[in-house]
Structures are given as C-alpha cells and as structure tokens.
Design an enzyme around this catalytic site. Structure first.
Site, PDB file in Angstrom:
ATOM      1  N   GLU A 165      39.254  41.172  42.927  1.00 56.50           N
ATOM      2  CA  GLU A 165      39.665  40.950  44.636  1.00 56.50           C
ATOM      3  C   GLU A 165      38.448  39.834  45.137  1.00 56.50           C
ATOM      4  O   GLU A 165      38.108  40.009  46.318  1.00 56.50           O
ATOM      5  CB  GLU A 165      39.405  42.049  45.430  1.00 56.50           C
ATOM      6  CG  GLU A 165      40.573  43.118  45.097  1.00 56.50           C
ATOM      7  CD  GLU A 165      40.797  44.224  45.831  1.00 56.50           C
ATOM      8  OE1 GLU A 165      40.001  44.290  46.780  1.00 56.50           O
ATOM      9  OE2 GLU A 165      41.772  44.986  45.787  1.00 56.50           O
ATOM     10  N   GLU A 369      44.963  48.120  40.429  1.00 58.05           N
ATOM     11  CA  GLU A 369      44.687  49.101  41.250  1.00 58.05           C
ATOM     12  C   GLU A 369      46.149  49.194  42.205  1.00 58.05           C
ATOM     13  O   GLU A 369      46.494  48.537  42.413  1.00 58.05           O
ATOM     14  CB  GLU A 369      43.525  48.563  42.375  1.00 58.05           C
ATOM     15  CG  GLU A 369      42.299  48.727  41.779  1.00 58.05           C
ATOM     16  CD  GLU A 369      41.138  48.211  42.726  1.00 58.05           C
ATOM     17  OE1 GLU A 369      41.321  48.621  43.976  1.00 58.05           O
ATOM     18  OE2 GLU A 369      40.127  47.649  42.367  1.00 58.05           O
TER      19      GLU A 369
HETATM   20  C1  BG6 Z   1      40.164  47.723  46.603  1.00 57.50           C
HETATM   21  C2  BG6 Z   1      38.857  47.767  45.691  1.00 57.50           C
HETATM   22  O1  BG6 Z   1      39.923  46.727  47.646  1.00 57.50           O
HETATM   23  O2  BG6 Z   1      40.375  48.679  47.085  1.00 57.50           O
HETATM   24  C3  BG6 Z   1      38.232  49.083  45.190  1.00 57.50           C
HETATM   25  O3  BG6 Z   1      38.916  46.749  44.567  1.00 57.50           O
HETATM   26  C4  BG6 Z   1      38.580  49.803  46.546  1.00 57.50           C
HETATM   27  O4  BG6 Z   1      36.782  48.843  45.216  1.00 57.50           O
HETATM   28  C5  BG6 Z   1      39.878  50.162  46.677  1.00 57.50           C
HETATM   29  O5  BG6 Z   1      37.614  51.320  46.322  1.00 57.50           O
HETATM   30  C6  BG6 Z   1      40.261  51.171  47.804  1.00 57.50           C
HETATM   31  O6  BG6 Z   1      39.632  50.736  49.043  1.00 57.50           O
HETATM   32  P1  BG6 Z   1      38.772  51.838  49.739  1.00 57.50           P
HETATM   33  O7  BG6 Z   1      38.028  51.085  51.013  1.00 57.50           O
HETATM   34  O8  BG6 Z   1      39.467  53.002  50.103  1.00 57.50           O
HETATM   35  O9  BG6 Z   1      37.767  52.373  49.015  1.00 57.50           O
END
Ligand code: BG6
Length: 467
Positions: A165, A369
């Site tokens: 990201e 993700e």
């Molecule tokens: C993404 C990241 O932006 O979202 C992760 O790559 C992150 O590291 C994931 O944990 C979920 O976001 P958050 O803020 O709920 O942890």
C-alpha cells in the site's frame, strides 16, 4: 453480465490469508531487532502499543500448524526490515534471518506457499532519522535489503511483493504512522519526492529479483478501489477520474509501464510538487516488469467535484477519501452499507475493481488483503460466532468467481487476516482473523489461540475449491 453456469476456481488457486510483521509478531526489540517508524510512533489513546501484538514471533509453530489445519495453500506475511537490518542498512542481523528461515521452513513443511511482502509500513527508524524516503539513500538501502532477502530466502520463496500500500502511505501517512514529511518548504513536493523514491526502490527490487531469481515472481501490492462518481454530473465523473489517477493508476502505471500517469503528473505540476527525477531513474522504472499485480481491497470509494479548500478534510482513516482541492472530494455512497468502523461494504465493486485493473494491465492478479474488522464476542462456551465476517467474505469470493468468468486471471486470495492482530490505528479490539487471540487492549491474558466460526467456514470453502 450474469452467467448461467459459473466457472470453477483454478485447481492450483492460492487460497491464503495475510498478516504483516509489526501487526502480528510482537518481540519488537528482541534478538537484535531495531526500531521502525511504527515502533516509535505515538500510540493512539485507548489502544495497545505494538510491543507484543499476537506474539507470533514466539508462537509461529503453533500458528503455522493452525494455518495448515485451516487448509491454507498460501500465507502472505511481511519481513520486518529492522529484524534483518536493525539500522536499515549496514550489518545483517543473523537472528532475524534465522527467524524468517524457520518460519518459511515451517510453512513449506506443511505445504503452504510463502508469499513475502518486503516492506509493510515499518521503515527502519534509523533511516527515518536521516530523512526517510525523502533521502535518496533510502532507495539503495531498500535495494540492498531486497538483495539480502533474495540471497537468503530466494531458494524457497517464489512470490515476492515489493511494498504494501504505497498509495495509502502517501495519501494517509498520518493515519498509518508512516508520515515523515515535516518541516519542509513544500510538503506536497516532499511527499511526492518520497513517492518517487519508493517507486524507484520498487523498480530496483523487481529488476534484482529477475536477475537473481529467474524462477521467482514479483509484483507491487497497492490498495486499489474502483472510484465512483457521486452522480452522473459530468463534473463528478471527472472528479472520479481524477481520484482514480491519483489514488490508483499513478502507482500501477509506474510499476507496469514505467511511466507517470498523465493526470497525476498534471496535478503535481499544477501544485508545484513535481518530484526531482535523477538521470537514469526512468530507465530503471522502464526496465522493471512485474509478473503479477497484488492488490488489497476493502471497499470502493465515491467522490464528487471539488468545491474548494475544505475538500481536504482528513478523517484519520485510510479507507475514507481525503479530498484534493480542484480535483475531487470524498462523498458517501447511499447504496452501500457500512461496517462498525464506517467502511463501506461493496462486493460488486470488488468485481468492478478486478475488471478495471485487468483491462488496464492484463497481468495475473492476486488479492493480498480483503476482510472485515469487527468487535468479536467470545461466548460463555468459548465460541466466536462471526457470521458477519463469513457473510462479508462469502459475498466477496462470489464476486471473484464472477470476475474469473469475466476473463480476469486471478491466481490467489489472501484475506486479512490469518489470525487476530493489531489494526493500524484502532488497537487489537478491531479483529479480522480466522483465529482468535485471547488478549485485550491492555491485558495480554494468555494469548491463547482459538478457532472462530469463520475458521471452519473457510476450511470447508478451501476443501471444496471455493464452491
Ligand atoms: C490495510 C493495511 O490498509 O488495511 C493493513 O495494509 C491494515 O496493515 C488493513 O491492517 C486494515 O486496516 P485497519 O486500520 O483496520 O487495521
């Protein structure tokens, strides 16, 4: 387009799950590890620090055994740069090499394919003190770090992700704790100078990977979302186009085609924020060719035409649009529901996003993700009935299958997250995992692992090849 009979997922599809080093490992200063910018960032009030997180560093054998029971074909994790180079460059910390050697060997012993992210937000603090990504020296430090990873792990790791990201680090650095641009005359120029250096570092890593490991595959891992116009007004449609360029295509156009996106470039020029490009940079960018595109997807985003200075209202959350004066401003989408944290839920937008990326770049895609953060409840009998997570994942997987029917080449899906971990800025009560970790924000309890309902659901889904 709807299909009467949907095609099956390919037999060798990589059903996986994801984590990142600083969010899951703990052991933040053990065995020679140096501090990263995340270790040194202020902890958000009311949330845990990241010293222990899920203590995967000490539980990795147990965790990998659970991943195997879950049926994972692949595990996407990141390597903490500061375990390998405590100061970001210089001397290698062999204890760090040992940890990842053990983790990789453990995964392979269970037949789980390692997918390694080289850098997931945790820039070495020692480098940040010397200017971080504003300093061109960080480009070479990253290239050296990547070379070391290829040397030590390249005999067993065939899938590499360069930078997690990068677009979110540039657009939401404050929320993620990765911002390093402070007292400079032109902060926007500095930010996009950092961006240029990261793009260059990524390009060098891709070139090195292909030279050193001809059989391995490497790709970028941005967060990509289709951008919707708030209405059919031409000005809103133009705003959506602006936002796509600045949020999405700037990153992938460079990674794939080795050139700056024209709209993003014009925006930077207008703002007097063009990066300095040294002789030879663009030749390196052009020579670097990813083998695939990895992307993270949580939701789509909606924007309207800019109405002026107030557009740039930071919400402190990486999934909510921060507007850009003269370009676009964030809007909500009345057609979508939101999760407990205000993130919109858009499975059909997932299919749109696949189509857009594939039409533009024609490279195989893997999702690194996708998932639902929620306050899970442990029942009296110890069970965790996370039906909301199952629903979210099922709806998104259905859309991947439709994207496959649309002719998009998809070779893997690694939802966030394999196991509970600490979120980027909302502590560990916001959970994502298939595996529960018994701890609270400030009470580490026994860190015991247990299987959520979604664990059994995903296990069945993998067993039946996604049906
Ligand atoms: C993404 C990241 O932006 O979202 C992760 O790559 C992150 O590291 C994931 O944990 C979920 O976001 P958050 O803020 O709920 O942890």
């Amino acid at each position: 387009m709807s299909y009467e009979k949907t095609e099956q997922f390919p037999k060798d599809f990589l059903w996986g799950a994801s984590t990142s080093a600083y969010q899951v490992e703990g052991a933040w200063d053990e065995d020679g590890k140096g501090p990263s910018v995340i270790d040194m960032a202020n902890v958000v009030a009311g949330t845990t620090d990241i010293k222990v997180t899920s203590d995967h560093y000490h539980h990795y054998k147990q965790d990998v055994k659970l991943f195997s029971e879950l049926g994972l074909k692949a595990y996407r994790f990141s390597i903490a740069w500061t375990r390998i180079y405590p100061q970001g460059d210089g001397e290698i910390n062999m204890k760090g090499i040992e940890f990842y050697n053990n983790l990789i060997n453990e995964l392979l012993a269970y037949g789980i394919v390692p997918i390694v992210t080289m850098y997931h937000f945790d820039l070495p603090y020692a480098l940040a003190e010397k200017g971080g990504w504003s300093n061109r020296a960080t480009v070479n430090a990253f290239a050296d770090f990547s070379k070391t990873l290829f040397e030590y792990f390249g005999d067993r790791v065939n899938y590499w992700l360069t930078i997690n990201e990068q677009n979110m680090m540039i657009l939401h650095g404050d929320a993620l704790g990765t911002s390093s641009c402070t007292d400079v005359e032109n902060p926007l120029q500095d930010l996009y100078q950092q961006n240029h250096h990261m793009l260059l570092a990524q390009a060098k890593a891709m070139v090195l990977c292909h030279e050193m490991l001809p059989a391995a595959k490497i790709g970028p891992a941005p967060n990509i979302s289709s951008i919707y116009p708030a209405s059919s007004k031409p000005e809103d449609v133009l705003a959506a186009n602006n936002c796509s360029a600045i949020r999405n295509w700037l990153y992938l156009d460079m990674a794939v085609y080795g050139r700056y996106n024209n709209i993003a470039w014009s925006f930077l020029k207008l703002r007097n924020a063009l990066p300095d490009i040294a002789d030879g940079d663009m030749a390196v960018m052009a020579a670097a060719k990813p083998d695939f595109i990895a992307f993270n997807y949580y939701s789509t985003q909606t924007v309207a035409a800019s109405t002026g200075k107030d557009d740039k209202n930071s919400t402190g959350d990486q999934q909510i649009v921060v507007g850009e004066e003269g370009m676009y401003k964030g809007a909500s989408n009345p057609n979508l529901s939101v999760n407990e944290f205000g993130w919109e839920i858009d499975p059909v937008g997932f299919r749109n996003t696949f189509r857009e990326i594939y039409e533009r770049y024609a490279l195989p895609l893997i999702v690194t993700e996708n998932g639902l953060g929620a306050f899970d409840k442990v029942e009296q009998d110890g069970s965790i009935n996370d039906d909301y997570r199952i629903e979210y994942l099922a709806q998104h997987i259905e859309q991947i299958q439709l994207a496959v029917n649309d002719g998009v080449e998809v070779f893997g899906y690694c939802p966030w997250s394999a196991i509970d971990l600490v979120s980027t800025h909302q502590g560990c009560s916001k959970r994502y995992g298939f595996i529960h970790v018994n701890r609270d924000e400030f009470d580490l309890k026994d860190l015991q692992r247990s299987k959520k309902k979604s664990f059994y659901w995903y296990q069945d889904l993998i067993n039946s090849q996604g049906c």
